[in-house]
Enzyme design. Structure first.
Site, mmCIF file in Angstrom:
data_model
loop_
_atom_site.group_PDB
_atom_site.id
_atom_site.type_symbol
_atom_site.label_atom_id
_atom_site.label_comp_id
_atom_site.label_asym_id
_atom_site.label_seq_id
_atom_site.Cartn_x
_atom_site.Cartn_y
_atom_site.Cartn_z
ATOM 1 N N HIS A 51 16.841 0.199 9.313
ATOM 2 C CA HIS A 51 17.961 0.509 8.266
ATOM 3 C C HIS A 51 19.070 0.709 8.624
ATOM 4 O O HIS A 51 20.229 1.347 8.197
ATOM 5 C CB HIS A 51 17.601 1.519 7.111
ATOM 6 C CG HIS A 51 16.477 0.882 6.066
ATOM 7 N ND1 HIS A 51 16.812 -0.129 5.285
ATOM 8 C CD2 HIS A 51 15.365 1.229 5.852
ATOM 9 C CE1 HIS A 51 15.738 -0.391 4.759
ATOM 10 N NE2 HIS A 51 14.858 0.602 5.066
ATOM 11 N N LYS A 79 0.139 4.961 11.482
ATOM 12 C CA LYS A 79 1.783 4.636 12.028
ATOM 13 C C LYS A 79 2.488 5.877 11.996
ATOM 14 O O LYS A 79 2.551 6.660 11.055
ATOM 15 C CB LYS A 79 2.065 3.356 11.328
ATOM 16 C CG LYS A 79 3.427 2.865 11.673
ATOM 17 C CD LYS A 79 3.639 1.524 10.804
ATOM 18 C CE LYS A 79 4.772 0.862 11.442
ATOM 19 N NZ LYS A 79 5.437 -0.343 10.547
ATOM 20 N N ASN A 87 3.262 2.009 -2.063
ATOM 21 C CA ASN A 87 3.078 2.409 -3.587
ATOM 22 C C ASN A 87 1.694 3.110 -3.957
ATOM 23 O O ASN A 87 1.597 3.959 -4.640
ATOM 24 C CB ASN A 87 3.374 1.513 -4.615
ATOM 25 C CG ASN A 87 4.863 0.750 -4.214
ATOM 26 O OD1 ASN A 87 4.837 -0.442 -3.721
ATOM 27 N ND2 ASN A 87 5.772 1.412 -4.461
ATOM 28 N N SER A 133 0.815 -1.195 -0.172
ATOM 29 C CA SER A 133 0.065 -0.036 0.121
ATOM 30 C C SER A 133 0.905 1.079 0.167
ATOM 31 O O SER A 133 0.428 2.325 -0.404
ATOM 32 C CB SER A 133 -1.019 -0.029 1.310
ATOM 33 O OG SER A 133 -0.007 0.063 2.398
ATOM 34 N N ASP A 182 32.869 4.650 5.019
ATOM 35 C CA ASP A 182 31.802 3.749 5.132
ATOM 36 C C ASP A 182 31.486 3.008 4.166
ATOM 37 O O ASP A 182 31.164 3.409 2.823
ATOM 38 C CB ASP A 182 30.784 4.779 5.726
ATOM 39 C CG ASP A 182 29.863 3.825 6.633
ATOM 40 O OD1 ASP A 182 29.811 3.987 8.024
ATOM 41 O OD2 ASP A 182 28.853 2.911 6.052
ATOM 42 N N TYR A 232 17.456 8.141 3.768
ATOM 43 C CA TYR A 232 16.117 7.853 4.061
ATOM 44 C C TYR A 232 15.480 9.376 4.391
ATOM 45 O O TYR A 232 14.162 9.457 3.933
ATOM 46 C CB TYR A 232 15.844 6.716 5.109
ATOM 47 C CG TYR A 232 15.757 5.370 4.477
ATOM 48 C CD1 TYR A 232 14.885 4.958 3.683
ATOM 49 C CD2 TYR A 232 17.020 4.589 4.216
ATOM 50 C CE1 TYR A 232 14.822 3.584 2.955
ATOM 51 C CE2 TYR A 232 17.050 3.498 3.762
ATOM 52 C CZ TYR A 232 15.895 3.010 3.028
ATOM 53 O OH TYR A 232 15.973 1.748 2.375
#
Lengths: 735, 735
Positions: free
Chosen positions: A414, A200, A151, A149, A434, A260
């Site tokens: 993540h 959420k 997308n 959902s 990194d 992100y």
């Protein structure tokens, strides 16, 4: 939706919350989400004259024109992410959005009809759909058009804007059909239909609330807006405002890191603009001291050379020219008119076709851009800003340097197990590196383009980072839940004329072990250079093996101690927690004194890490690539400083950039480190580091006291000194 | 030198050679070497107005001004290459030259006096010197100021020009002292004093003859010019003209490759300009059909993305912006006024302060530059152009591609054992790579900055290249003398609308083994892409192990056959001839059919090598780095196709660029090869290759016949075809 005004009014009066009395404007005009009627007038006017906005418009129009002759394709959902129907539906919402823009600017109804035809095709398809056939088993958030959902919410965010843009070209019948068969069902499916996702406090929730809330504005459903803002039950426990409160720290840092963060920004920026255009009295941009603007700015600050610092799961080539940040910067400029944002917009090289984009384009055309100011900053982590911090230190003295220090929280799924790690950049390049994420995005042959298994087995593990590993296990024993509960502490951060310094600690990465690290980027004005000081203190209740890796990019040039190199055969360094992916190339055990490792980066500069050793540190030289049957990993280099059977240890070192390798012009300068002395003394809460470098003698003092930076006098080698802040540098030659 | 005109005339009459009657102008004017009186007038005029020449002038003047306040330092020679006195004397000649230029343009005598003072300091020092203390034992060419006379000759080339530039500001007494104590002794030391170097047909000889010859012009010693041009004994066996005849091929290719070619160019360009200014009747630029101009042009053609093709001992970052080629391009433009040279000059970004440099600067300021034309060309090797050739193929179809094929001669001491090797470039990057030289120029910690031991043990060896290795030994068994005697043959080279093709062979690389390779860069117009066809035939009198390595830059993405990968331990592939430096990472043995290996380059494009295999080829995946105790080598990747116990073998393969990896914009296109069929048929002298790719079916025909490209008809699968040249491509779909 043509509703008699009286009915509309009645409807509104049935609502009780006082906020609504203040907030909802009766809406009769389209478009009015991100792009308003006023914007459209200005944009139509702009494209009559040459300029970067006009150029961007005609480029978009040409792209849309190329697609228009083809029939509308709205396939029955079948494929998961990356598959044909998935990609086609993604392409469709982008097409509708673009054609909607072109319609508003050209006023050519052909574009509106193209959008209409596609919307009608969706309106025909949607009622026939059950949950997506490729949804994951037991998924909490399946879609109908898409396998998840998330997308579908992204689809709605774009499609509702496209609908709003072409609304005035639609017949009442089309409107009725599109709203009742498509847009309302989608909005209801994404809200009432999936409460756990909608409520959420997570970026999936942000997309859902943005889509549903904007649908509420367009289709006159203020209740939807309320629910989008305050949770389905309007409690404020979930919803967009709660997301703004929780997902960013007060400084605007997003828990998962910049890779992100830029992704999460998009629905925030979009919905907030729509809220402000429809209900300015909500003062959404002032919410929580303007946290949204801070979030945009933070995303820019968390970059170097145009690329985001690749902490946590991050693909390293992602940077400030990402489309999400193009939208973000346009918003930031339109809110602040800070000419530094124009500098970023210029580097992005992309103009958004919106009122904000027009403002940016006009200002760029007038040459109003001024250099964006990248600063040394500590970004508090967590919703209260107290779950540690991500620290950036910068210097332009004899280079173009950035040091990233990470006493930050885990950052959810993540996140990497890399508490107190650091990265270092100079002259445009990564020097102390990194790994980022182990992933080849969308490359089918590489594990379907998803995160590779090596992302878990190597990239997330502690040894893949520049921080301390106890007994070859990762922080929190690699348990993300434990990590999420236990953030490090930022002891202090300060920047002053001597440079920048920060200290962080964590007691929970390993049971009974305290890790404390102080990193400073120190300006040596007389030498026109900047060095890094790294002091890592480990204290434990029991004896452990302590490993401190340093991952470097470049060719090893020299060590000042003997190496025993495995020339005939390479073996794996360890068996798990990332160690199974490292080949052991060689090792050495420097005598007490200064141990040096020098390498040459592709930027043509040499770097030497000089460490103060007592003879108990072993240096292990490694290369990534063991247990990698599918050649998934990059074969990069590191060295690990190791002590065994220790309760206490202090790693003290200086990273020194030096010289230049210029084979094009056939000269090499200062290939050797100029650091000749390094001594560390603790004096109460003062860390005193004596450094002799290139004939200069320096004393570096760091005030580590809990009470903070108050002026203190002290003696060093019989001479009096005084320190006012956290960091001071004294050139002893001058005394 | 103030000589009465009568005396001068008498002196000339004592000379006999008829050439002199034609050639020598009585000289009374200074300067008249590279820069003439006429040039000076134009240059003085130019710097009164703004422009790129003026900018360059003021930049140089600022650099000289910075040095002028410091005392002249002319140290007693002590150090070898890279050491203090060595570097100081190098710096001095550059300083004198620059100050001489600034004197001529500013007419400020302070600059002339600075040069004078330094010349006088040298005149004081030079007579006291014996051979240099750091000269190599038993060296044939020691210097006095420098450890080798090569540097001394370079010193003279610069210093004689500086002297010429300040001549008119010197007193008769200074002239007398400088000439008799310094310039004459140096010129005599470098000519009569070292006949073997002076007469040598080698770039060391070129520097010596250039220095001495220019000294002859300045100090009215026509005899010196004669000797510089025709050998000390004037036989023509040595000397500058012989060097022009021997060191370049008729096409202007220099035997050691472009890296050394650009270095060798400098004295040629400098002395030739001085000859032409003083004795235009020698028509030096027309010598041997204008070979010098061809040599300059060839140096440019032998580059990609601004960097020289790194064949033989070459440092890979060296490119067309090297100072030698800045001079070369200025000369080429001044001789031809070809606006393509302005394109190169623009990329070089450096303006020479000379008459030629002024011409370039003015033309650039006027915007006259036009794109320089990089072509597909075969450069014959050896003084007769028949010792094989270096072949460059280029295409701009769906990329920016270059293929370098090397059926060229050994190239003396800096040559690599890499007969018939190839390199391939696309979209600005190296894809199929050559290691170049193993050397960190002037980095003391890396073997004193000299060629590393690994240059011999790895970089020069055959396995380090993309060509065939028999029984794990290098070509000519690694003997450079044997290599110098035995060049490959270029069978043919042709470029036409279908692409470019070349074939080369060698019978002497291994006893009893014939190697023959055909490489083609083929345009597939319908697909808007270019592929590489590689057919390598090996025929031997006995059975051998045959290895064909391919060194690629990028990350391995996939193979279409199973690999057995060494995940726990790596071992060395072999014991000598470069094999001892390769780790064996894994291997696989594809089934009969098409064997594919795909990798992703940093340029974001995928590359697949598809080979036609019969089940007898083993693929070995390697990484450089074994037996490298000092971390001297770059850890690059290769795969080696191996067959064992074979008298005959044909390796047939296609290299196909495809798709795009764009993680910034989050998409990946065509990560998989689209080649589905590959079939090879020999038909008399025709090589016929059927290729199916992305739904298109092609027949590629190569006419290998000895008589060359004459029109031929043939049948393939029952259909008639006709080929007119060496290469033809037929789209079978259209038939």
């Amino acid at each position: 939706m043509k509703v008699p005004l009286l009915l509309l009014t009645t409807k509104w009066l049935t609502l009780t919350a006082f906020a609504l009395l203040l907030s909802f404007n009766v809406q009769a005009m389209h478009p009015n989400l991100v792009i308003t009627q006023t914007d459209v007038i200005a944009m139509r006017n702009a494209v009559t004259e040459p300029g970067s906005f006009t150029t961007a418009y005609y480029a978009l129009k040409a792209r849309v024109d190329q697609q228009m002759p083809f029939p509308v394709i709205v396939p029955v959902p079948k494929d998961g992410g990356g598959g044909y129907t998935h990609e086609r539906h993604k392409k469709n919402y982008q097409l509708m959005y673009n054609a909607g823009i072109v319609y508003q600017l050209s006023q050519d109804k052909a574009y509106a009809h193209y959008v209409r035809d596609m919307l009608l095709a969706y309106a025909k398809l949607y009622p026939t759909l059950d949950l997506h056939p490729a949804r994951k088993v037991r998924s909490q958030n399946p879609g109908k058009l898409f396998w998840q959902s998330l997308n579908e919410a992204v689809w709605l965010v774009h499609t509702i804007q496209a609908y709003d843009l072409v609304y005035d070209a639609l017949s009442g019948q089309d409107i009725e059909k599109i709203e009742s068969e498509l847009l309302r069902p989608v909005a209801l499916f994404l809200s009432e239909g999936q409460p756990s996702t909608f409520n959420k406090v997570h970026n999936h929730g942000t997309w859902a609330t943005a889509g549903v809330g904007m649908a509420g504005y367009v289709m006159d459903e203020p209740e939807w807006v309320e629910k989008a803002l305050y949770d389905l039950d309007k409690s404020g426990n979930g919803g967009f405002l709660r997301q703004l409160d929780e997902l960013f720290s007060p400084q605007g840092y997003y828990n998962e890191g910049p890779y992100y963060q830029r992704y999460a920004l998009m629905p925030f920026v979009t919905f907030a603009r729509a809220i402000d255009n429809n209900e300015p009295q909500r003062k959404i941009f002032q919410h929580r001291n303007g946290v949204l603007l801070k979030a945009i700015d933070t995303t820019i600050q968390l970059s170097y050379g145009g690329l985001f610092f690749p902490i946590n799961d991050a693909i390293k080539s992602k940077g400030i020219d990402t489309i999400e940040l193009v939208h973000g910067v346009a918003l930031a400029y339109s809110l602040t008119e800070d000419p530094g944002y124009l500098d970023i917009a210029e580097r992005q090289g992309q103009i958004i076709l919106s009122g904000e984009g027009l403002k940016v384009a006009k200002a760029l055309d007038k040459g109003l851009a001024e250099p964006y100011q990248f600063n040394s900053l500590a970004f508090g982590d967590g919703s209260d800003g107290k779950q540690g911090a991500l620290v950036v230190m910068r210097s332009e003295l004899g280079g173009h340097q950035a040091l990233l220090f990470k006493p930050a929280a885990q950052g959810l799924g993540h996140g990497h197990f890399d508490k107190l790690t650091w990265q270092y950049y100079d002259q445009g390049n990564e020097i102390v590196s990194d790994y980022g994420a182990a992933r080849f995005l969308n490359v089918e042959a590489k594990y379907g383009g998803r995160y590779l298994p090596e992302n878990e087995s190597y990239a997330k593990q502690t040894v893949a980072h520049n921080t301390l590993v106890v007994d070859e296990t990762s922080h929190f024993d690699g348990d993300v839940e434990v990590g999420n509960q236990n953030a490090p502490t930022l002891n202090y951060f300060e920047t002053n004329q001597f440079g920048a310094v920060a200290s962080g600690e964590i007691h929970t990465a390993y049971p009974g072990v305290k890790l404390e690290r102080t990193l400073a980027l120190i300006n040596l004005v007389e030498l026109e250079k900047t060095i890094v000081l790294d002091v890592f203190d480990v204290g434990a209740s029991g004896a452990h093996q302590l490993d401190l890796p340093l991952h470097y990019l470049g060719q090893l040039i020299d060590t000042n101690f003997e190496l025993s190199v495995n020339t005939k055969q390479l073996s794996v360094l360890g068996s798990e927690n990332g160690y199974q992916h490292l080949w052991l190339k060689g090792c050495g055990q420097p005598e007490p004194g200064l141990a040096k490792v020098s390498w040459l980066n592709d930027n043509g500069r040499f770097y030497t890490l000089t460490s103060l050793v007592k003879g108990d540190e072993e240096y292990l030289f490694t290369q990534i690539g063991a247990n990698d049957p599918n050649f998934n990993l990059r074969n990069e280099q590191a060295f690990i400083r190791r002590v065994k059977n220790k309760k206490q240890h202090q790693f003290v070192s200086i990273l020194e950039p030096h010289g230049e390798y210029n084979p094009r012009k056939e000269y090499t300068l200062d290939a050797q480190s100029k650091l000749t002395e390094l001594a560390y003394t603790g004096q109460d809460d003062l860390a005193l580091v004596k450094i002799s470098i290139a004939g200069m003698h320096y004393l570096v003092a760091v005030n580590q006291s809990a009470e903070g930076a108050i002026k203190r006098d002290f003696q060093y080698q019989g001479k009096p000194f005084s320190i006012a802040g956290r960091l001071a540098v004294y050139a002893l030659n001058d005394l």
